[in-house]
Design an enzyme around this catalytic site. Structure first.
Site, mmCIF file in Angstrom:
data_model
loop_
_atom_site.group_PDB
_atom_site.id
_atom_site.type_symbol
_atom_site.label_atom_id
_atom_site.label_comp_id
_atom_site.label_asym_id
_atom_site.label_seq_id
_atom_site.Cartn_x
_atom_site.Cartn_y
_atom_site.Cartn_z
ATOM 1 C CE1 TYR A 54 -3.375 2.842 0.367
ATOM 2 C CE2 TYR A 54 -2.058 3.537 2.255
ATOM 3 C CZ TYR A 54 -3.048 3.789 1.320
ATOM 4 O OH TYR A 54 -3.703 4.992 1.330
ATOM 5 N N GLY A 61 -6.676 4.976 -0.762
ATOM 6 C CA GLY A 61 -8.030 5.034 -0.232
ATOM 7 C C GLY A 61 -8.839 3.842 -0.707
#
Length: 517
Positions: A54, A61
């Site tokens: 990530y 998001g």
């Protein structure tokens, strides 16, 4: 102005104020640069792996499920910054933007974000060149950081968007960077995210609010003392032994400030003379309790700010052992709560100051002073409408005291389903502080006039305290007129506001009392 050196261990409130308000230059310590480079190596190693990580090789998001191929990652970072630079409304103040950028640079310097050293060095260069990105009033929900405000700043690092130059003109950022000899940054993995994922805007405004309120709490103690004196109140309620039996530190500090301002007064202690009073009204007698509660609130807010100033706020972060972990440290709740709490304290301090002003103007409660402190009541209206203005400011303060942090509007397809609204809390607190300064200025204006009138009315030649006399003299020297027929009041009130904001009221009092708390 001295240089502020940013290390890996955070910054101080004084550092923030020096850069935001004093235009101090910044430099990165060698320790910070070494730590930044080490964490970047971790990110580059992860970026080379096929597994998605990530913020390094994924979207963001609600879009974090997509793995981004290496050839698209620079585009990903540019797209992130461009899309998030979506603020609207008026531009926020230069000091707010400089504080925001400095605090983001402080987190980059922690070595926990994974950016390259050139990113931090470019941000420092932009600050030192006096280039200030244009940041708009609306765009932050205070969760995942102050996203839009920080994105507008990150855009300038890329040579895009608009900024204010050293001369105050708004121009394309690329032109300003070129003139300053600053090379725009082409962002790589993780760097766009690291530039926008922090609570820096609300924290910078908290630090500045704490500095402003510390000054205004002292100013309010001084004007409360002047009002007590003008109303022939008793200083016995300020005795240290009374406050020792309810040991709130702020209360004791406010009472001591008032006591020292009133030392040597010939006006205090006459509450049993012509119109005997058992006790003064709450707005006089309880002034230390109310202001003191605000002082203790301020102390708590400073504790929160100090913790944030040594924090590394980003997501994901590079931990000292080399792990890269997602987290929720970007949530603004700790900062948002104290911003709202300070707005409540400011509203109550303004409210009690207005009640003292109203008492000075009311002939039935002012113990012999002319109605509305008018030169010729009936022909002159005196300070009647000055109190209206003060009352309007108090009413606005009460609206501004409604907490922003109790609200939450879900965003990002319900991924970011609870937000802090800390930026909004900070923005309204700035307005509240400005209103409070005006309220204190009106009390100062009324109390100094009342003191002069009281001195003329006192047949036995009693005089106000030495500190009071120094304050009245300084107010008059500042061009703020005293007793006389009605005149255009707005310039006097604005001058009194400037006198309070510049610290001149405290300076005048301390010329006699010595340092006040």
């Amino acid at each position: 102005m001295h240089n502020v050196v940013i290390g890996a261990d955070g910054a101080s409130a004084d550092d923030v104020l020096a850069v935001a308000r004093g235009s101090a230059k910044v430099e990165l310590s060698q320790q910070a640069l070494t730590g930044i480079a080490a964490s970047r190596q971790v990110i580059e190693a992860l970026a080379a792996k096929p597994e998605p990580v990530y913020g390094v090789s994924t979207g963001f998001g609600a879009l974090a499920v997509r793995h981004i191929s290496p050839e698209l990652r620079a585009q990903l970072q540019r797209s992130l910054v461009r899309s998030h630079a979506a603020g609207m409304g008026p531009s926020v103040e230069r000091e707010v933007v400089r504080g925001l950028m400095f605090l983001r640079l402080k987190t980059l310097a922690s070595g926990r974000t994974g950016v390259r050293p050139v990113v931090a060095e470019t941000m420092a260069a932009i600050l030192n060149a006096g280039i200030t990105p244009v940041v708009h009033e609306y765009g932050s929900l205070g969760c995942s950081g102050d996203l839009a405000p920080l994105a507008h700043c990150a855009q300038v690092l890329m040579g895009e968007g608009v900024a204010e130059g050293p001369d105050g003109t708004i121009r394309p950022a690329g032109e300003l960077l070129a003139e300053a000899g600053i090379e725009p940054v082409e962002l790589r993995e993780k760097e766009g995210l690291a530039l926008i994922n922090g609570t820096d805007g609300m924290l910078g405004m908290l630090v500045m609010a704490c500095a402003d309120l510390a000054q205004l709490f002292t100013a309010a103690d001084i004007t409360a003392a002047l009002s007590l004196e003008a109303l022939l109140g008793t200083e016995r309620v300020l005795a240290p032994e009374l406050h020792a039996i309810r040991p709130h530190p702020g209360q004791a500090a406010s009472a001591e400030n008032m006591r020292r301002v009133l030392e040597g007064s010939g006006f205090t202690g006459h509450h049993q003379d012509d119109a005997p009073r058992v006790q003064d009204a709450y707005s006089i007698r309880c002034a230390p309790q109310v202001a003191g509660a605000g002082r203790d609130t301020l102390a708590h807010a400073r504790l929160v700010a100090d913790r944030e100033l040594i924090s590394a706020v980003d997501n994901p972060v590079v931990l000292p052992d080399g792990r890269v972990e997602s987290n929720g440290n970007f949530h603004g709740a700790p900062v948002a709560y104290v911003l709202d709490f300070l707005a409540i304290a400011a509203a109550d301090l303004g409210s009690i100051a207005e009640r003292r002003t109203d008492r000075l103007l009311d002939k039935s409660r002012s113990h012999g002073l002319p109605a509305f402190l008018a030169d010729d009541p009936g022909v002159d209206s005196g300070l009647m409408i000055a109190q209206y203005t003060q009352a309007a400011l108090v009413s606005e303060l009460k609206r501004l005291a409604v907490p922003a942090s109790v609200d939450s509007i879900p965003s990002s397809a319900m991924q970011e389903d609870h937000v802090s609204m800390g930026w909004s809390a900070a923005r309204k607190l700035r307005t509240a502080i400005d209103n409070l300064a005006r309220i204190i200025a009106v009390e100062l204006f009324a109390a100094t006039r009342a003191i002069e009138m009281r001195e003329k009315l006192t047949a036995d030649g009693l005089r106000p305290a030495p500190a009071t006399r120094a304050i009245v003299a300084a107010v008059r020297e500042a061009g703020i007129d005293g007793v006389g027929p009605d005149r255009f009041l707005s310039p006097d009130l604005e001058a009194a506001y400037a006198f309070v904001r510049a610290g001149k009221l405290i300076e005048a009092a301390e010329s006699v009392t010595g340092p006040l708390a």
